[in-house]
Scaffold this motif. Structure first.
Motif, PDB file in Angstrom:
ATOM      1  N   ARG A 125      -4.521  -5.269   1.568  1.00 43.03           N
ATOM      2  CA  ARG A 125      -3.726  -6.328   2.049  1.00 43.03           C
ATOM      3  C   ARG A 125      -4.245  -7.651   1.466  1.00 43.03           C
ATOM      4  N   SER A 171       9.084  -8.049   3.667  1.00 41.67           N
ATOM      5  CA  SER A 171       8.320  -6.917   4.250  1.00 41.67           C
ATOM      6  C   SER A 171       7.073  -6.631   3.444  1.00 41.67           C
ATOM      7  N   GLU A 172       6.216  -6.107   4.097  1.00 44.81           N
ATOM      8  CA  GLU A 172       4.888  -5.901   3.578  1.00 44.81           C
ATOM      9  C   GLU A 172       4.505  -4.398   4.206  1.00 44.81           C
ATOM     10  N   LEU A 173       4.111  -3.219   3.344  1.00 41.39           N
ATOM     11  CA  LEU A 173       3.592  -2.382   3.848  1.00 41.39           C
ATOM     12  C   LEU A 173       2.267  -1.949   3.171  1.00 41.39           C
ATOM     13  N   TYR A 174       1.083  -1.650   3.876  1.00 39.11           N
ATOM     14  CA  TYR A 174      -0.122  -1.281   3.338  1.00 39.11           C
ATOM     15  C   TYR A 174      -0.772  -0.204   3.740  1.00 39.11           C
ATOM     16  N   GLY A 175      -1.588   0.398   2.790  1.00 42.38           N
ATOM     17  CA  GLY A 175      -2.295   1.872   2.821  1.00 42.38           C
ATOM     18  C   GLY A 175      -3.633   1.254   2.313  1.00 42.38           C
ATOM     19  N   GLU A 213      -2.619   1.581  -1.430  1.00 42.44           N
ATOM     20  CA  GLU A 213      -1.475   1.310  -2.195  1.00 42.44           C
ATOM     21  C   GLU A 213      -0.776   0.159  -1.080  1.00 42.44           C
ATOM     22  N   ALA A 214       0.289  -0.312  -1.825  1.00 41.15           N
ATOM     23  CA  ALA A 214       0.995  -1.409  -1.054  1.00 41.15           C
ATOM     24  C   ALA A 214       2.457  -1.547  -1.515  1.00 41.15           C
ATOM     25  N   THR A 215       3.578  -1.933  -0.458  1.00 43.09           N
ATOM     26  CA  THR A 215       4.601  -2.197  -1.234  1.00 43.09           C
ATOM     27  C   THR A 215       5.086  -3.644  -0.503  1.00 43.09           C
ATOM     28  N   THR A 223      -7.620  -0.811   4.397  1.00 44.29           N
ATOM     29  CA  THR A 223      -6.307  -1.345   4.326  1.00 44.29           C
ATOM     30  C   THR A 223      -6.498  -2.928   4.276  1.00 44.29           C
ATOM     31  N   TYR A 268       5.643  -1.993  -5.877  1.00 46.94           N
ATOM     32  CA  TYR A 268       4.701  -0.983  -5.493  1.00 46.94           C
ATOM     33  C   TYR A 268       3.133  -1.423  -6.180  1.00 46.94           C
TER      34      TYR A 268
END
Length: 128
Positions: free
Chosen positions: A10, A69-73, A76-78, A6, A98
């Motif tokens: 990022r 906003s930042e979302l991380y896996g 993948e990320a958004t 992750t 995405y």
């Protein structure tokens, strides 16, 4: 989900985002994989080169970017952000982006935004 993966996702996505909005094409290209696929409401491309070739024209109208906003896996990320433009008909464009990564590099970007204001601008710019 591993923290190291992750963290890599990022770092890669943030590096791409910073480089893209600075106009640093070589730095942005280093974050992209081959094969690469880009899709947006206005265009798509199947190579990193094609995707980045229009960056200068896009940045000519950008006056600022506000990350919301930042979302991380792991792979993948958004990002959600506002792009402020110098074109009154477009104004501020709320955008979701995405990313999918393979082996730490971005292989897919899907850009999501309301393209309606851009269609009117593009139509006005097209000679009759």
């Amino acid at each position: 989900m591993t923290r190291a993966t992750t963290t890599t996702t990022r770092a890669t996505v943030r590096a791409y985002h910073r480089a893209r909005f600075r106009g640093d094409i070589p730095a942005a290209a280093r974050t992209l994989a081959e094969p690469f696929r880009f899709q947006s409401p206005l265009l798509s491309s199947d190579s990193a080169h094609d995707h980045l070739s229009g960056l200068d024209a896009f940045l000519d109208i950008v006056t600022g970017v506000d990350l919301i906003s930042e979302l991380y896996g792991e792979t993948e990320a958004t990002l959600v952000y506002d792009v402020h433009t110098s074109i009154p008909a477009i104004g501020t464009q709320r955008t979701a982006e995405y990313f999918h990564l393979t082996q730490g590099r971005i292989d897919t970007i899907r850009l999501i935004f309301d393209a309606t204001p851009r269609h009117a601008v593009m139509q006005a710019a097209t000679p009759s």
